[in-house]
Write a protein that holds these residues in place. Structure first.
Motif: not given
Ligand code: ZN
Ligand code: URP
Ligand code: ZN
Length: 457
Positions: A313-315, A57-61, A148-150, A237-239
């Protein structure tokens, strides 16, 4: 079209049993023992686990960031995901300042359509907050973009002030959405960065030294406090910092709906990686940064005892050419690292094999909990009749060596280069279609569909 997966050990977040799984078209149709039914394809999963497809649930493509664009687009990124046993992703669309949320969503849909190999949904990164944006949040939620990401960091680019954050939180209380928070105290970090650069400290390790764990903990505490005042859930996210985890644990102990994810990089790498010579530390420049090795056990404990609910992953991969944009100034190194392909094997090898987490918990952290928190369950995240046939045949005994050359992410380094892990994905079905067969890609670009996610119930 029928596929029968025979002789495997089916693992869900709660069950573990020997069984056969019959897939009919896109869905799981029947689960039983010694199923003797006609099928077009038979997969022998003897000695292997049959898992629900991983959900990241955390990717940046295909994401522009810091003067570069992340190296994987939706085709290469989701192909790599499939190789690693992930069959659904939730990526981040970005509303740039002055743009509508709708425009951002359309742009990211265009990036994915015809390219994604497995299913994909979107969170929306919001960088502006006003009356119109509030109304648009409701419209997006109705269209299945329910989170929504802030950002509490990156002033002038992504960062929102506390008032705007609070407004967004309140709105999710009405529309059933969820706020995902990048929790770092951006203003404090900016002062530390300016001071370090003025003192001539330009090397990659100063990225970490100017982003202290307490700055993450403070923002995590503040984010949860704002959500508590608004009386809504929140997802961090990404703690990365044990100090931030303490804030989540304390809130959960008080009965608040505070959720958090961590990522493999925070479980397996550490501050020491920044000391790699020849600008090697830049490979690990991400935010929040890697922390002290001695604190990693606290994250594992958080995963085991449900203070952390997901491993994502925060890929966000950048090739070394892009990383070199910050050769003379660590603050110009694009933030992010690859991970979409290696998550399942790393967490299995480092979590299940040494007994840090159970096999059921492994499935829960990598598939079931993300599905539940982000409105995909029970369609995704489990093996049950009626669920999507997103299935991974996972070999718990196969050992692989992680290396940029043999992995499928389009990036010229790997943070775990040379590391051996035991536990690997053999075969993957995405909604009943084979996408990986005994380690060979047999999927197609465009095979993945947009995931319209549900709101919180
Ligand atoms: Zn990220
Ligand atoms: O360094 C990171 N994490 N890059 C991706 C953007 C974000 O903040 O998630
Ligand atoms: Zn972030």
């Amino acid at each position: 079209m029928k596929t029968l997966i025979k002789n495997g050990t089916v693992v869900t977040a709660t069950d573990l049993y020997k069984g056969d799984v019959l897939v009919e078209d896109e869905k799981i149709a029947v689960i039983g023992t010694s199923l003797d039914m006609h099928a077009d394809t038979i997969i022998d999963a003897g000695g292997k686990y049959v898992l629900p497809g991983g959900i990241d649930v955390h990717t940046h493509l295909d994401m522009p960031f810091g003067g570069a664009t992340s190296a994987d687009d939706f085709e290469s990124g989701t192909t790599a995901a499939a190789f690693g046993g992930t069959t659904s992703i939730v990526d981040f669309a970005i509303q740039y300042k002055g743009q509508t949320l709708h425009h951002a969503w359309e742009s990211w849909m265009k990036k994915a359509e015809g390219k994604a190999v497995v299913d994909y949904g979107f969170h929306m990164i919001m960088t502006d907050m006003n009356d119109q944006v509030e109304q648009e949040m409701d419209a997006l939620v109705r269209q299945g973009v329910t989170s929504f990401k802030l950002f509490m960091a990156y002033r002038g680019v992504f960062m929102l002030d506390d008032g705007s954050i609070f407004r967004a939180l309140l709105r999710t209380g009405q529309n059933g959405g969820m706020i995902c928070m990048h929790a770092e105290n951006g203003d404090v970090i900016d002062v530390l960065v300016r001071r370090a650069l003025a003192q001539g400290h330009t090397a990659p390790k100063f990225h970490a030294l100017t982003r202290p764990a307490r700055a993450e903990a403070e923002a995590t505490h503040r984010a949860i406090a704002l959500a508590e005042i608004a009386d809504v859930p929140i997802y961090i996210v990404h703690l990365s910092a044990a100090e931030a985890l303490e804030m989540v644990t304390e809130a959960r102990d008080r009965g608040l709906h505070a959720y958090a994810e961590t990522c493999p990089q925070y479980l397996f790498l550490s501050y020491d990686n920044y000391e790699e010579p020849d600008f090697g530390g830049s490979k690990y420049v991400m935010s929040p940064p890697l922390r002290d090795a001695a604190k990693r056990d606290e994250l594992w404990r958080g995963l085991a005892f449900n203070d952390l609910q997901c491993v994502s992953t925060d890929h966000c991969p950048f090739c070394m050419k892009e990383k070199r944009l910050g050769e003379n100034d660590f603050s110009k190194i694009p933030n992010g690292a690859p991970g979409i392909e290696t998550r399942m094997s790393l967490v299995y090898d480092g979590g299940v094999r040494p007994g840090r987490i159970s096999l059921n918990r492994f499935v829960e952290l990598t598939s079931t909990s993300p599905a539940k928190i982000f409105g995909l369950f029970p369609r995704k995240g489990t093996i049950a009749p009626g669920s999507d046939a997103d299935i991974v045949v996972f070999d718990p005994r196969r050992t692989i060596t992680l290396a940029a050359k043999t992995l499928h992410m389009k990036v010229d380094y790997n943070p775990y280069e040379g590391r051996q892990v035991t536990g690997a994905t053999d075969t993957v079905l995405s909604r009943g279609r084979l996408v990986i067969e005994n380690g060979r890609f047999v999927g197609r670009a465009g095979g993945g569909s947009f995931l319209k996610r549900a709101t919180r119930s």
